[in-house]
Design an enzyme around this catalytic site. Structure first.
Site, PDB file in Angstrom:
ATOM      1  CG  ASP A  93      82.546 -23.604 -18.171  1.00 15.43           C
ATOM      2  OD1 ASP A  93      82.852 -24.662 -17.584  1.00 15.43           O
ATOM      3  OD2 ASP A  93      81.914 -22.694 -17.604  1.00 15.43           O
ATOM      4  CB  SER A  94      88.210 -23.980 -19.569  1.00 17.92           C
ATOM      5  OG  SER A  94      88.189 -22.621 -19.123  1.00 17.92           O
ATOM      6  N   GLY A  95      86.330 -23.824 -16.793  1.00 16.62           N
ATOM      7  CA  GLY A  95      86.438 -23.496 -15.378  1.00 16.62           C
ATOM      8  C   GLY A  95      87.085 -22.147 -15.133  1.00 16.62           C
ATOM      9  N   GLY A  96      87.832 -21.661 -16.126  1.00 20.97           N
ATOM     10  CA  GLY A  96      88.577 -20.414 -15.924  1.00 20.97           C
ATOM     11  C   GLY A  96      87.691 -19.235 -15.556  1.00 20.97           C
ATOM     12  CD  GLN A 190      89.303 -14.047 -23.336  1.00 20.83           C
ATOM     13  OE1 GLN A 190      88.817 -12.908 -23.294  1.00 20.83           O
ATOM     14  NE2 GLN A 190      88.679 -15.116 -22.803  1.00 20.83           N
ATOM     15  N   GLY A 217      85.432 -13.187 -23.407  1.00 23.03           N
ATOM     16  CA  GLY A 217      85.691 -11.862 -22.858  1.00 23.03           C
ATOM     17  C   GLY A 217      84.637 -10.833 -23.191  1.00 23.03           C
ATOM     18  CG  ASP A 267      77.021 -20.293 -22.809  1.00 22.00           C
ATOM     19  OD1 ASP A 267      77.950 -19.758 -23.449  1.00 22.00           O
ATOM     20  OD2 ASP A 267      76.903 -20.176 -21.569  1.00 22.00           O
ATOM     21  CB  CYS A 305      54.218 -19.534 -26.948  1.00 24.92           C
ATOM     22  SG  CYS A 305      55.502 -20.629 -26.288  1.00 24.92           S
ATOM     23  CB  CYS A 307      56.202 -23.676 -24.370  1.00 25.43           C
ATOM     24  SG  CYS A 307      55.560 -22.559 -23.113  1.00 25.43           S
ATOM     25  CB  CYS A 310      52.045 -20.731 -23.956  1.00 23.97           C
ATOM     26  SG  CYS A 310      53.240 -19.443 -23.479  1.00 23.97           S
ATOM     27  CG  HIS A 336      57.447 -19.143 -22.050  1.00 27.56           C
ATOM     28  ND1 HIS A 336      56.590 -19.187 -23.128  1.00 27.56           N
ATOM     29  CD2 HIS A 336      58.077 -17.943 -22.126  1.00 27.56           C
ATOM     30  CE1 HIS A 336      56.685 -18.064 -23.819  1.00 27.56           C
ATOM     31  NE2 HIS A 336      57.574 -17.283 -23.221  1.00 27.56           N
TER      32      HIS A 336
END
Lengths: 376, 376
Positions: A93-96, A190, A217, A267, A305, A307, A310, A336
């Site tokens: 990301d840009s940090g903003g 935005q 946003g 994300d 599951c 994983c 599990c 998990h």
């Protein structure tokens, strides 16, 4: 590193899309969920374990990394991939956004933002140009434009002003990014919940031209209904032939609703952060492992599951190690959760390819509606 | 689970021994170092990772497990092996030592010890009979006699009285253990630094008869020289044909010195606890990863080490994640430390088999004396 950044749309079912982003560091199957590796680590996970969950790409945070260990230092050490032992694609990301949510004493001007580090109080300055430089030093594969994002609710005037500033910063980001084959710069739409502002923002970004487009946003307090209202039209404002990335989303049902509306990438810290607080996501909804009902339960979190948490451990064990503040609780529950999020993504990709997204979604919701298995 | 508990001496070089303990759950190559899995987990490690370091057996703590999650609960859940997902041998201590070091308001009688839990203040009672029952409920492969151990320095009268109580408890432990094919009960020699008391204790234990013999009451503050003085004669007081286990030891040079003097098994929290505090054991001595000198160092902790921390990460990264309180720091540093401890054990086993222990030991000390690599 040779090759280029390329997005191929492989199929579509309604507004939902399935595709592939090719990068010199490997392919990213979309819709993609990107685990968050804030400060050079997806918390409580080894990178090979993150990969084993099915993640093709992780996210790094410019704000955290610029403060500690520092972008120039990461560059001297060979870049973020080598530093954190993750050779596949990284989006930064840009940090903003995090300057706005974490730093102290912020001062915003046309030029950029001055702020104090939440770690040691040191003064820092971020501009579109410096953000591009930091993301280049980190070696990020997908770089985000430097933007400004007000928390919602905010009045229309504030959102409009902020969006236009972000569009001017997007143009400066594009200029500063330069020519970097194999790397992508994403613009960020935005405009809050205002459709005309979203439209204006999309037009501004398309006029500049980016390798991908983010919807920014959102997931800042507006609620799912308001977010879906925006997603009913925002993705369609962005170019068909470029990936669309919804930033900071979300819960499993947010993710499914976003993909349904044409989002390709997402994300969120939710699966990893929740793993550390004992909140577990399963096909049948959320399980709070802290709850005493699990203390004697020999069953896995989710019997369907595969994983490691599990396959190898009972709810009783996970309850015990969580209550005992054992690190393995964070390790297993995070694993998990990340596994489950990737399973949702894989399920949606398969369903879109086979044009059965609606049925998949109906089953997803029906299984969740069952709620957790009966107590023992 | 079929088969029996058996110790085979495979070789010897001076007083140092190499051997194999066969159990129904797998073999244990000796000299063996046992990582400590206090409350059902070797902290910050998945069990498959513990195994990958080369560990054949882990230790569980009766005191911790009886308080939380409770021995009866672990039994209902299928035993400690299944509970913690470690199918290989487990040794459990008797609870005696930790009652003395951790619990509150202890009251010691001929019968046993009454104490308050350090977790919730609840009152508990431990006797040789209850300790045997708990260790049976846990499913421990190697069970330790319930004993009492005074901290050193202590006056001879206190040590003598305590040792004789422990010998009476050893007889009660033997009776209570019963007939459990495939499982072993180890007696624990006491007697502090007093040679004649050690002798008396050894004779008492041999008269009862055990599958293995521990040397207890050391590593409790007496210092390495005093400990080695005891180890110069204590192992020889114990039967040749049974494994000898030095409890709670130790630092790498303690371990080497103990093996040299005829010890076959050891356990210690040091490699795992130190991993969480940034203290790293390497061939060239101790590295404190917190130290600023590592911040820009692209080199691994130890270039000759093949553990995941050394193969995948720079000192700069480990320094960064440690300073950032990231869980991966505990995971990687613990892994390295456990790997290094197992490497020492494997090195000694090979050297004893080939009758070159003295040369191996000289190189071990010479490499440590070099100190850490030069700062970059």
């Amino acid at each position: 590193m040779t090759g280029r950044f390329e997005f191929k749309l492989l199929g579509r079912d309604g507004a939902a899309r399935v595709g592939k982003i090719a990068t010199p560091r490997g392919d990213i199957a979309t819709p993609a969920f990107m685990p968050v590796g804030t400060a050079g680590t997806v918390k409580a996970m080894l990178p090979e374990s993150v990969r084993a969950t099915g993640a093709d790409i992780v996210l790094g945070n410019t704000y955290h990394l610029m403060l500690r260990p520092g972008a120039e230092r990461v560059a001297r050490l060979g870049g973020l991939h080598r530093f954190m032992n993750w050779e596949r694609p990284i989006l930064t990301d840009s940090g903003g956004f995090q300057v706005m949510s974490l730093a102290g004493l912020r001062k915003l001007t046309e030029e950029g933002v001055t702020f104090k580090s939440h770690i040691d109080g040191a003064r820092h300055h971020l501009t579109p140009e410096r953000s591009m430089e930091i993301q280049r030093l980190l070696g990020s594969d997908i770089v985000m434009c430097f933007d400004e994002c007000p928390a919602l609710p905010a009045d229309r005037g504030r959102i409009e002003e902020s969006m236009r500033l972000s569009m001017r910063w997007a143009a400066r980001s594009r200029d500063a990014f330069g020519d970097r084959p194999g790397h992508a710069l994403f613009g960020i739409q935005q405009g809050g919940l205002e459709r005309d502002l979203r439209e204006e923002s999309a037009e501004a970004l398309k006029a500049i031209g980016f390798e991908g487009y983010a919807i920014g946003g959102l997931a800042v307090g507006e609620g799912q209904a308001a977010m879906f209202d925006v997603l009913d039209h925002a993705p369609g404002m962005l170019p068909e032939d470029r990936p669309r990335y919804l930033m900071g989303v979300g819960k499993p049902d947010d993710i499914v609703g976003a993909v349904k509306r044409g989002v390709d990438m997402m994300d969120c810290v939710l699966p990893s952060r929740s793993g550390r607080t004992g909140q577990v996501f399963t096909r049948r909804g959320v399980v709070n492992i802290k709850n005493a009902r699990h203390a004697d339960d020999p069953r896995p979190l989710d019997e369907a599951c595969i994983c490691p948490a599990c396959r190898g451990y009972s709810r009783a064990y996970l309850h015990h190690v969580f209550r005992s503040n054992e690190i393995i609780a964070s390790m297993l529950l995070t694993w998990h959760n990340l596994h489950y999020f990737q399973e949702i993504m894989a399920g949606m990709r398969g369903a879109i390819v086979e044009a059965r997204f609606e049925a998949w979604e109906a089953e997803f919701h029906a299984t969740r509606a069952l709620g957790d298995i009966e107590r023992i």
